[in-house]
Enzyme design. Structure first.
Site, mmCIF file in Angstrom:
data_model
loop_
_atom_site.group_PDB
_atom_site.id
_atom_site.type_symbol
_atom_site.label_atom_id
_atom_site.label_comp_id
_atom_site.label_asym_id
_atom_site.label_seq_id
_atom_site.Cartn_x
_atom_site.Cartn_y
_atom_site.Cartn_z
ATOM 1 N N GLN A 169 33.984 54.551 41.498
ATOM 2 C CA GLN A 169 34.467 55.301 40.346
ATOM 3 C C GLN A 169 35.907 55.761 40.508
ATOM 4 O O GLN A 169 36.599 55.995 39.510
ATOM 5 C CB GLN A 169 33.554 56.509 40.101
ATOM 6 C CG GLN A 169 32.194 56.164 39.535
ATOM 7 C CD GLN A 169 32.254 55.686 38.092
ATOM 8 O OE1 GLN A 169 33.073 56.138 37.307
ATOM 9 N NE2 GLN A 169 31.380 54.748 37.748
ATOM 10 N N ASP B 102 38.758 44.878 45.002
ATOM 11 C CA ASP B 102 39.910 45.793 44.943
ATOM 12 C C ASP B 102 39.552 47.217 45.343
ATOM 13 O O ASP B 102 40.300 48.150 45.025
ATOM 14 C CB ASP B 102 40.514 45.791 43.532
ATOM 15 C CG ASP B 102 41.519 44.667 43.331
ATOM 16 O OD1 ASP B 102 41.890 44.029 44.332
ATOM 17 O OD2 ASP B 102 41.930 44.425 42.179
ATOM 18 N N HIS C 198 49.715 47.944 44.204
ATOM 19 C CA HIS C 198 50.496 47.199 45.190
ATOM 20 C C HIS C 198 51.748 47.953 45.639
ATOM 21 O O HIS C 198 52.249 47.717 46.738
ATOM 22 C CB HIS C 198 50.898 45.838 44.618
ATOM 23 C CG HIS C 198 49.752 44.893 44.463
ATOM 24 N ND1 HIS C 198 49.155 44.256 45.528
ATOM 25 C CD2 HIS C 198 49.068 44.491 43.362
ATOM 26 C CE1 HIS C 198 48.173 43.498 45.096
ATOM 27 N NE2 HIS C 198 48.095 43.625 43.794
ATOM 28 N N HIS D 95 45.898 46.204 51.518
ATOM 29 C CA HIS D 95 44.781 46.783 50.770
ATOM 30 C C HIS D 95 43.511 45.950 50.937
ATOM 31 O O HIS D 95 42.405 46.468 50.756
ATOM 32 C CB HIS D 95 45.146 46.912 49.282
ATOM 33 C CG HIS D 95 45.076 45.626 48.523
ATOM 34 N ND1 HIS D 95 46.131 44.737 48.450
ATOM 35 C CD2 HIS D 95 44.075 45.058 47.808
ATOM 36 C CE1 HIS D 95 45.788 43.703 47.718
ATOM 37 N NE2 HIS D 95 44.551 43.864 47.314
ATOM 38 N N ASP E 203 39.628 36.076 39.986
ATOM 39 C CA ASP E 203 40.451 37.279 40.067
ATOM 40 C C ASP E 203 41.713 37.106 39.222
ATOM 41 O O ASP E 203 42.074 37.969 38.411
ATOM 42 C CB ASP E 203 40.804 37.555 41.530
ATOM 43 C CG ASP E 203 41.765 38.721 41.694
ATOM 44 O OD1 ASP E 203 41.755 39.623 40.831
ATOM 45 O OD2 ASP E 203 42.521 38.735 42.679
ATOM 46 N N ASP F 299 46.161 41.687 31.822
ATOM 47 C CA ASP F 299 47.519 42.229 31.864
ATOM 48 C C ASP F 299 48.326 41.809 30.646
ATOM 49 O O ASP F 299 49.061 42.617 30.063
ATOM 50 C CB ASP F 299 48.231 41.771 33.141
ATOM 51 C CG ASP F 299 47.649 42.415 34.389
ATOM 52 O OD1 ASP F 299 46.736 43.259 34.252
ATOM 53 O OD2 ASP F 299 48.088 42.076 35.503
ATOM 54 N N LYS G 291 42.348 15.612 33.718
ATOM 55 C CA LYS G 291 43.034 15.770 32.431
ATOM 56 C C LYS G 291 43.507 17.198 32.194
ATOM 57 O O LYS G 291 44.261 17.446 31.244
ATOM 58 C CB LYS G 291 42.122 15.327 31.292
ATOM 59 C CG LYS G 291 40.863 16.165 31.134
ATOM 60 C CD LYS G 291 40.009 15.633 30.002
ATOM 61 C CE LYS G 291 38.747 16.457 29.813
ATOM 62 N NZ LYS G 291 37.910 15.929 28.713
ATOM 63 N N ARG H 295 63.543 60.825 33.177
ATOM 64 C CA ARG H 295 63.899 59.395 33.226
ATOM 65 C C ARG H 295 65.381 59.181 33.580
ATOM 66 O O ARG H 295 66.094 58.403 32.938
ATOM 67 C CB ARG H 295 63.563 58.707 31.914
ATOM 68 C CG ARG H 295 63.352 57.195 32.067
ATOM 69 C CD ARG H 295 62.889 56.578 30.777
ATOM 70 N NE ARG H 295 62.760 55.138 30.870
ATOM 71 C CZ ARG H 295 61.707 54.478 31.356
ATOM 72 N NH1 ARG H 295 60.669 55.162 31.801
ATOM 73 N NH2 ARG H 295 61.682 53.165 31.410
ATOM 74 N N LYS I 108 36.683 12.166 34.996
ATOM 75 C CA LYS I 108 35.413 12.226 34.272
ATOM 76 C C LYS I 108 34.801 10.850 34.092
ATOM 77 O O LYS I 108 33.578 10.692 34.071
ATOM 78 C CB LYS I 108 35.645 12.887 32.912
ATOM 79 C CG LYS I 108 34.378 13.138 32.118
ATOM 80 C CD LYS I 108 34.679 13.871 30.825
ATOM 81 C CE LYS I 108 33.407 14.120 30.033
ATOM 82 N NZ LYS I 108 33.691 14.830 28.749
#
Length: 669
Positions: free
Chosen positions: A112, A177, A185, A225, A313, A321, A357, A459, A546
């Protein structure tokens, strides 16, 4: 009785007291059956008996159903935990359906906490919609892992995929993760900087690092990580031992399920790649992997594909994203899942193989999408500035803030991550850090709170000195020397500071000189590629035809996807903000340094070209390469003269307000 729905037309249920004792899975002798109600024309009594509906009592029907359900469960290894599905709703895929063991894992503190860790960290300050979390990404990866395993089980029953295999793969997708701390990251940048802090402090004392300090610095440099995820996964296994055992996970002759999940998340990629290149993977498999035998080696390519990096992943975070960043481009992973199959490579090791293909689709819509996301979001110049600011803020917190770990021990943020403390590490989320920075109440956090207010709230960001796009081979501005190796970040900063004095004498010499210490400069050398740096992942994917099942091959297109950028920033203190004159001088210093680097690189290449090649009678031939295809150069043939190339730009962008004459330095040599 009459209100009940009728059973199957071929079965007539009679009351229990009207039945006779007999084996419900076999036919009763004809002599014990009631007399036929009709006579067929030209049919024997046995033929009529076979056509007649079979009579069962209610008790016999219940016994038949129970026996068949027991047989089904024994074949499919379905436990009670798999009967009650967990059905969360996802903003990307809609309604998801998971085995109940997934909910047991999700409803833990370890899992969580990912609700409070943003997937893209500081990208949310550049793209306001990018506030999705590691929690959602983990559920999405679990969903795609389940879909892929179910699809392969359906289309290739010869793979002998068991429910244990499926459970292990989806748990790996769910927990891959777990080890991400605050700011995803970016936190690894903070950890690696702590090693630099240790070394710089020793250098300022004029002392060499002690063995203990050297070992500690290396631990910070090597922190990942993925390793933290495995540590937390083992903690989860201990906490959920009984539910996982009830779900069917165990260690026996078929494999160690718990070790298998760990290996799916963090496989020994370097060792596996080395054995693959040498053609020894099948023989060495049992010495490297403990979770599953080599016959199921393809399962290690579902969650974290060590061969090519093409896995569920990435399928999830590419689509997720792009959606939350507002980038209207996506890769159709459904086609890959439905079309891929498992085949044997040249060494007899099973691997996941998409159809030939789909080569262009994978390259243009998946691998190029990765580069697009890095260009537009992950490595955006404002994102890099914010990352550097947050690393500085975390370093300030690391100096003054202590958090409580196991046994009440107080430790720094860096130590909590280094040891993966079971109590303190779980606190390291975006919400925890931002709560401290916004409340301004934690003891020892005052300096970090002020910096956060200045950089993130108001900022006022650092200024960009340079953004250099390093040329690649084959481009107009790459020269005959080929691509320039990416410089180390410390080398870049020392070069800029070393040339700053000379730049002050050229750039507005009438203005006073401002001292710029090295610790005000920041540098990031970033790479844009397909996920495997210099190597093209498509060359590691075994495609199948194929129409011709025996036709297998790799994509030898030979793309050169790697590109590097050098970002240099100036971060003056907030009480002494940046001025344009100093920024222009720093930018000029960088351009002079970059021009010298290019000149040195070309001079070194020219010297190497002038030297005769060393004799190599015992030259090792690469695996799969024919010596006849590359004949030795005749010593009588003179080398071709180097063609004259025109002067070229270095493609350096900057925030400095340089005029055209100043910018000419960056365009030509």
């Amino acid at each position: 009785e009459s209100a009940r729905a009728p059973p199957h037309p071929a079965v007539r249920v009679v009351p229990s007291d009207a039945g006779r004792a007999r084996d419900p899975m076999t036919q009763s002798p004809a002599s014990k059956r009631p007399a036929p109600e009709y006579e067929g024309d030209g049919e024997t009594e046995d033929e009529m008996e076979q056509k007649k509906p079979c009579l069962y009592t209610e008790a016999e029907v219940e016994e038949i159903v129970a026996q068949r359900m027991k047989s089904y469960r024994s074949r499919c290894l379905v436990s009670d935990l798999l009967q009650d599905p967990f059905t969360p709703h996802d903003p990307v895929y809609g309604l998801l359906q998971f085995p109940r063991i997934v909910r047991v894992i999700v409803d833990t503190r370890i899992f969580q906490r990912m609700r409070h860790i943003k997937q893209l960290a500081n990208c949310a300050f550049v793209y306001s919609g990018a506030t999705h979390t590691r929690f959602l990404h983990s559920l999405g990866t679990c969903h795609l892992a389940l879909e892929m395993m179910k699809e392969l089980q359906r289309r290739q029953p010869d793979l002998a995929i068991t429910k244990r295999d499926i459970l292990c793969v989806i748990i790996a997708g769910l927990c891959h993760d777990l080890g991400h701390p605050c700011y995803s990251h970016m936190f690894e940048m903070f950890m690696h900087k702590q090693a630099a802090v240790i070394r710089s402090r020793a250098a300022s004392r004029g002392e060499a690092l002690s063995e203990q300090e050297e070992a500690r610095a290396k631990k910070f440099e090597q922190w990942t990580h993925e390793a933290a995820s495995v540590r937390l996964l083992r903690l989860l296994f201990r906490q959920l031992a009984d539910p996982l055992r009830e779900a069917g996970l165990r260690a026996d002759a078929d494999g160690d399920d718990f070790r298998f999940i760990e290996e799916l998340i963090d496989p020994p990629k370097k060792e596996l790649e080395e054995k693959l290149e040498r053609g020894q993977l099948k023989v060495a498999w049992s010495s490297l992997m403990r979770g599953r035998s080599v016959e199921k080696a393809w399962m290690y390519e579902v969650v974290s594909n060590w061969r090519s990096g093409i896995d569920v992943d990435k399928f999830d975070y590419f689509r997720r994203d792009a959606k939350f960043l507002g980038i209207h481009r996506e890769y159709e992973h459904e086609r890959y899942i439905k079309m891929a199959k498992v085949v044997l490579d040249a060494d007899g090791v099973p691997t996941i193989s998409p159809p030939a293909k789909d080569k262009d689709d994978l390259r243009d819509n998946m691998l190029e999408l990765r580069k697009t996301l890095h260009h537009m979001a992950y490595q955006h110049k404002a994102t890099k500035k914010l990352d550097h600011h947050m690393v500085d803020i975390l370093t300030m917190l690391n100096e003054g803030l202590l958090i409580k770990g196991v046994g009440g021990n107080k430790m720094t943020i860096g130590d909590a991550a280094l040891e993966v403390d079971e109590e303190a590490y779980l606190k390291l989320t975006d919400a925890f850090i931002e709560g401290i920075l916004l409340s301004r109440e934690a003891e020892g956090s005052e300096e970090a709170c002020d910096e956060y207010q200045e950089r993130f709230v108001k900022r006022r960001l650092m200024r960009m000195v340079a953004n250099w796009d390093l040329p690649r081979a084959g481009e107009v501005d790459a020269g005959l020397a080929g691509p320039i190796p990416p410089p180390a970040e410390a080398v870049v900063l020392r070069g800029v500071i070393a040339g700053y004095e000379a730049a002050c004498k050229v750039e507005r010499p009438e203005d006073p000189k401002r001292d710029v210490p090295l610790d005000e400069m920041r540098c990031s050398v970033v790479a844009f590629h397909y996920g495997m740096k210099e190597q093209d992942p498509m060359s590691r994917v075994l495609f199948h035809s194929k129409t011709d099942e025996s036709k297998l091959g790799f994509d030898v297109y030979g793309a050169k996807p790697l590109r590097h950028k050098v970002f240099v920033f100036w971060n003056p203190p907030s009480n002494n903000p940046a001025d344009e004159t100093t920024l222009n001088r720093l930018s000029r210093s960088f351009q002079e340094w970059a021009a010298r680097l290019v000149a040195q690189h070309e001079a070194a290449a020219a010297r190497d070209a002038a030297m005769p090649p060393p004799p190599s009678p015992g030259r090792q031939v690469a695996r799969g390469h024919s010596p006849a295809a590359s004949p030795a150069r005749s010593p009588q043939v003179a080398a071709a003269p180097r063609p004259v190339t025109r002067k070229r730009s270095l493609r350096i962008a900057t925030s400095a307000t340089l005029n055209d004459d100043d910018l000419a330095l960056g365009r030509t040599r």
